[in-house]
Write a protein that holds these residues in place. Structure first.
Motif, PDB file in Angstrom:
ATOM      1  N   LEU A 112      55.406  38.095 150.369  1.00 11.69           N
ATOM      2  CA  LEU A 112      54.453  36.994 150.256  1.00 11.69           C
ATOM      3  C   LEU A 112      55.067  35.802 149.542  1.00 11.69           C
ATOM      4  O   LEU A 112      54.834  34.647 149.920  1.00 11.69           O
ATOM      5  N   ASP A 113      55.855  36.068 148.513  1.00  9.52           N
ATOM      6  CA  ASP A 113      56.460  34.985 147.731  1.00  9.52           C
ATOM      7  C   ASP A 113      57.554  34.248 148.496  1.00  9.52           C
ATOM      8  O   ASP A 113      57.723  33.035 148.356  1.00  9.52           O
ATOM      9  N   THR A 114      58.305  35.002 149.305  1.00 10.01           N
ATOM     10  CA  THR A 114      59.449  34.404 150.005  1.00 10.01           C
ATOM     11  C   THR A 114      59.140  34.032 151.454  1.00 10.01           C
ATOM     12  O   THR A 114      59.921  33.314 152.087  1.00 10.01           O
ATOM     13  N   GLY A 115      58.013  34.526 151.987  1.00 10.37           N
ATOM     14  CA  GLY A 115      57.675  34.235 153.368  1.00 10.37           C
ATOM     15  C   GLY A 115      58.506  35.015 154.369  1.00 10.37           C
ATOM     16  O   GLY A 115      58.607  34.640 155.534  1.00 10.37           O
ATOM     17  N   THR A 116      59.110  36.106 153.919  1.00 14.77           N
ATOM     18  CA  THR A 116      59.954  36.919 154.803  1.00 14.77           C
ATOM     19  C   THR A 116      59.172  38.137 155.301  1.00 14.77           C
ATOM     20  O   THR A 116      58.278  38.635 154.610  1.00 14.77           O
ATOM     21  N   PRO A 117      59.486  38.626 156.504  1.00 17.37           N
ATOM     22  CA  PRO A 117      58.783  39.801 157.049  1.00 17.37           C
ATOM     23  C   PRO A 117      58.918  41.014 156.133  1.00 17.37           C
ATOM     24  O   PRO A 117      59.919  41.182 155.426  1.00 17.37           O
ATOM     25  N   PHE A 118      57.900  41.853 156.184  1.00 15.16           N
ATOM     26  CA  PHE A 118      57.852  43.093 155.395  1.00 15.16           C
ATOM     27  C   PHE A 118      58.019  44.269 156.342  1.00 15.16           C
ATOM     28  O   PHE A 118      57.443  44.286 157.427  1.00 15.16           O
ATOM     29  N   GLU A 119      58.821  45.259 155.936  1.00 12.40           N
ATOM     30  CA  GLU A 119      58.976  46.474 156.739  1.00 12.40           C
ATOM     31  C   GLU A 119      59.237  47.650 155.812  1.00 12.40           C
ATOM     32  O   GLU A 119      60.110  47.587 154.950  1.00 12.40           O
ATOM     33  N   MET A 120      58.494  48.728 156.017  1.00 15.86           N
ATOM     34  CA  MET A 120      58.633  49.903 155.150  1.00 15.86           C
ATOM     35  C   MET A 120      57.962  51.095 155.813  1.00 15.86           C
ATOM     36  O   MET A 120      56.955  50.945 156.502  1.00 15.86           O
ATOM     37  N   VAL A 121      58.531  52.265 155.626  1.00 18.16           N
ATOM     38  CA  VAL A 121      57.921  53.507 156.112  1.00 18.16           C
ATOM     39  C   VAL A 121      57.303  54.239 154.929  1.00 18.16           C
ATOM     40  O   VAL A 121      57.982  54.477 153.924  1.00 18.16           O
ATOM     41  N   PHE A 122      56.032  54.565 155.047  1.00 22.29           N
ATOM     42  CA  PHE A 122      55.365  55.310 153.976  1.00 22.29           C
ATOM     43  C   PHE A 122      54.174  56.074 154.546  1.00 22.29           C
ATOM     44  O   PHE A 122      53.661  55.732 155.629  1.00 22.29           O
ATOM     45  N   PRO A 123      53.711  57.109 153.836  1.00 23.24           N
ATOM     46  CA  PRO A 123      52.596  57.920 154.333  1.00 23.24           C
ATOM     47  C   PRO A 123      51.243  57.267 154.080  1.00 23.24           C
ATOM     48  O   PRO A 123      51.038  56.598 153.058  1.00 23.24           O
ATOM     49  N   MET A 124      50.321  57.458 155.021  1.00 25.13           N
ATOM     50  CA  MET A 124      48.949  56.987 154.884  1.00 25.13           C
ATOM     51  C   MET A 124      48.003  58.129 155.223  1.00 25.13           C
ATOM     52  O   MET A 124      48.229  58.867 156.179  1.00 25.13           O
ATOM     53  N   LYS A 125      46.946  58.259 154.439  1.00 23.63           N
ATOM     54  CA  LYS A 125      46.010  59.366 154.623  1.00 23.63           C
ATOM     55  C   LYS A 125      44.948  59.013 155.648  1.00 23.63           C
ATOM     56  O   LYS A 125      44.339  57.936 155.603  1.00 23.63           O
ATOM     57  N   GLY A 126      44.715  59.913 156.591  1.00 20.45           N
ATOM     58  CA  GLY A 126      43.684  59.715 157.596  1.00 20.45           C
ATOM     59  C   GLY A 126      42.352  60.259 157.145  1.00 20.45           C
ATOM     60  O   GLY A 126      42.212  60.832 156.056  1.00 20.45           O
ATOM     61  N   LYS A 127      41.338  60.105 157.987  1.00 19.94           N
ATOM     62  CA  LYS A 127      40.000  60.561 157.638  1.00 19.94           C
ATOM     63  C   LYS A 127      39.919  62.073 157.505  1.00 19.94           C
ATOM     64  O   LYS A 127      38.986  62.605 156.883  1.00 19.94           O
ATOM     65  N   ASP A 128      40.947  62.783 158.055  1.00 16.36           N
ATOM     66  CA  ASP A 128      40.990  64.237 157.925  1.00 16.36           C
ATOM     67  C   ASP A 128      41.663  64.689 156.638  1.00 16.36           C
ATOM     68  O   ASP A 128      41.814  65.886 156.395  1.00 16.36           O
ATOM     69  N   GLY A 129      42.081  63.714 155.822  1.00 19.64           N
ATOM     70  CA  GLY A 129      42.712  64.036 154.548  1.00 19.64           C
ATOM     71  C   GLY A 129      44.197  64.327 154.647  1.00 19.64           C
ATOM     72  O   GLY A 129      44.837  64.639 153.643  1.00 19.64           O
ATOM     73  N   ILE A 130      44.763  64.232 155.857  1.00 20.95           N
ATOM     74  CA  ILE A 130      46.181  64.520 156.074  1.00 20.95           C
ATOM     75  C   ILE A 130      46.989  63.229 156.063  1.00 20.95           C
ATOM     76  O   ILE A 130      46.592  62.230 156.677  1.00 20.95           O
ATOM     77  N   TYR A 131      48.111  63.257 155.346  1.00 16.26           N
ATOM     78  CA  TYR A 131      49.011  62.107 155.325  1.00 16.26           C
ATOM     79  C   TYR A 131      49.935  62.151 156.538  1.00 16.26           C
ATOM     80  O   TYR A 131      50.471  63.195 156.896  1.00 16.26           O
ATOM     81  N   ARG A 132      50.124  60.988 157.157  1.00 12.57           N
ATOM     82  CA  ARG A 132      51.077  60.842 158.248  1.00 12.57           C
ATOM     83  C   ARG A 132      51.972  59.657 157.939  1.00 12.57           C
ATOM     84  O   ARG A 132      51.552  58.703 157.275  1.00 12.57           O
ATOM     85  N   GLN A 133      53.213  59.738 158.428  1.00 16.00           N
ATOM     86  CA  GLN A 133      54.182  58.684 158.148  1.00 16.00           C
ATOM     87  C   GLN A 133      53.975  57.503 159.104  1.00 16.00           C
ATOM     88  O   GLN A 133      53.862  57.687 160.319  1.00 16.00           O
ATOM     89  N   PHE A 134      53.949  56.295 158.549  1.00 25.26           N
ATOM     90  CA  PHE A 134      53.766  55.086 159.344  1.00 25.26           C
ATOM     91  C   PHE A 134      54.871  54.075 159.043  1.00 25.26           C
ATOM     92  O   PHE A 134      55.256  53.890 157.882  1.00 25.26           O
ATOM     93  N   LEU A 135      55.364  53.453 160.098  1.00 24.73           N
ATOM     94  CA  LEU A 135      56.258  52.314 159.960  1.00 24.73           C
ATOM     95  C   LEU A 135      55.365  51.080 159.903  1.00 24.73           C
ATOM     96  O   LEU A 135      54.682  50.747 160.875  1.00 24.73           O
ATOM     97  N   THR A 136      55.353  50.416 158.758  1.00 24.39           N
ATOM     98  CA  THR A 136      54.487  49.256 158.555  1.00 24.39           C
ATOM     99  C   THR A 136      55.310  47.978 158.593  1.00 24.39           C
ATOM    100  O   THR A 136      56.321  47.865 157.889  1.00 24.39           O
ATOM    101  N   ARG A 137      54.871  47.052 159.425  1.00 25.55           N
ATOM    102  CA  ARG A 137      55.519  45.741 159.522  1.00 25.55           C
ATOM    103  C   ARG A 137      54.485  44.649 159.280  1.00 25.55           C
ATOM    104  O   ARG A 137      53.342  44.767 159.716  1.00 25.55           O
TER     105      ARG A 137
END
Length: 268
Positions: free
Chosen positions: A101-126
């Protein structure tokens, strides 16, 4: 409409001014139409998607996001992000997010996110910036792509490769692999010990010069013919070892194929 007043403050009349706003109205309508088209598209892609303002505050989520998290547009306004994201990586994620946000450059990272079933799945976030004609960022577009199976497949492949190499290094048999283009990939320790050559030398320069001159042409012809037809092959030939002695070797090279049926090369 504005009053026309006398010097004593009494209203003497009304001034009416009319400004044509056709261009502005058309631009607003076009923007709304474009916005609606984007949301229609975003609601029909397999990815989770969202929009954020120039400061990073998320203003909209697509249907897939709500389906995955079990949320609604109303509940997302008061969401605690640490309930969805892995709390272990949350601090690092915030640092990298703010840096983008500060530099105006794209963000990219892989991290787990929890679904409505309570299970974490890995997501590539851009997250990529959207700029106006003035060059300033007025919005961010974000996507979350489920890469759980891809990561699992990569880990499984690494584990399979590790098991294969452990087995290959623990045998006295000479074991080597080549890819679907005929390039050497790997030689086990038995190959190195037999030839006296390094892995780098065998992979990059080969060992055909060690073949007995009476066997070289027939061996290469058999190999090329089998490779062209993507067939398994066997051969018996003489190879010079590190002591300068020719030893007879019997080779079996079954053809390997990937799950999609494409040719993957040989393990000999």
């Amino acid at each position: 409409y504005s009053p026309i007043r006398e010097t004593d403050g009494t209203v003497a009349g009304i001034l009416v001014t009319v400004i044509e706003t056709t261009a502005k109205k058309l631009a607003e309508d076009s923007l709304k139409e474009s916005e609606q088209k984007f949301r229609d598209i975003a609601d029909n892609i397999p990815n989770l998607a969202w929009l954020a303002d120039e400061k990073g505050k998320i203003t909209w989520y697509n249907r897939q996001w709500h389906e995955y998290t079990g949320s609604s547009a109303e509940t997302m306004e008061n969401i605690n992000w640490q309930d969805i994201l892995d709390p272990v990586i949350f601090p690092d994620l915030l640092v990298r997010w703010q840096e983008s946000l500060d530099t105006g450059t794209p963000f990219e990272m892989v991290f787990p996110m929890k679904g409505k079933d309570g299970i974490y799945r890995q997501f590539l976030t851009r997250m990529v910036p959207i700029k106006g004609e003035d060059g300033l960022i007025y919005r961010w577009l974000g996507t979350n792509t489920d890469v759980t199976q891809q990561i699992k497949a990569e880990l499984d492949a690494k584990e399979s490769e590790k098991r294969f190499r452990t087995m290959a290094e623990g045998t006295d048999l000479l074991v080597a692999t080549a890819d679907g283009d005929g390039n050497a990939q790997y030689f086990n320790q038995a190959w190195l010990d037999f030839t006296g050559r390094s892995m780098n030398s065998l992979v990059n320069y080969g060992w055909s010069d060690l073949l007995h001159e009476e066997d070289r042409d027939s061996f290469l012809q058999k190999y090329v013919a089998a490779f062209d037809k993507q067939q398994s092959w066997t051969a018996e030939f003489r190879v010079r070892n590190k002591d300068g002695e020719y030893r007879w070797l019997f080779t079996k090279a079954p053809a390997r194929f990937r799950s999609d049926g494409s040719f993957a090369g040989y393990i000999s």
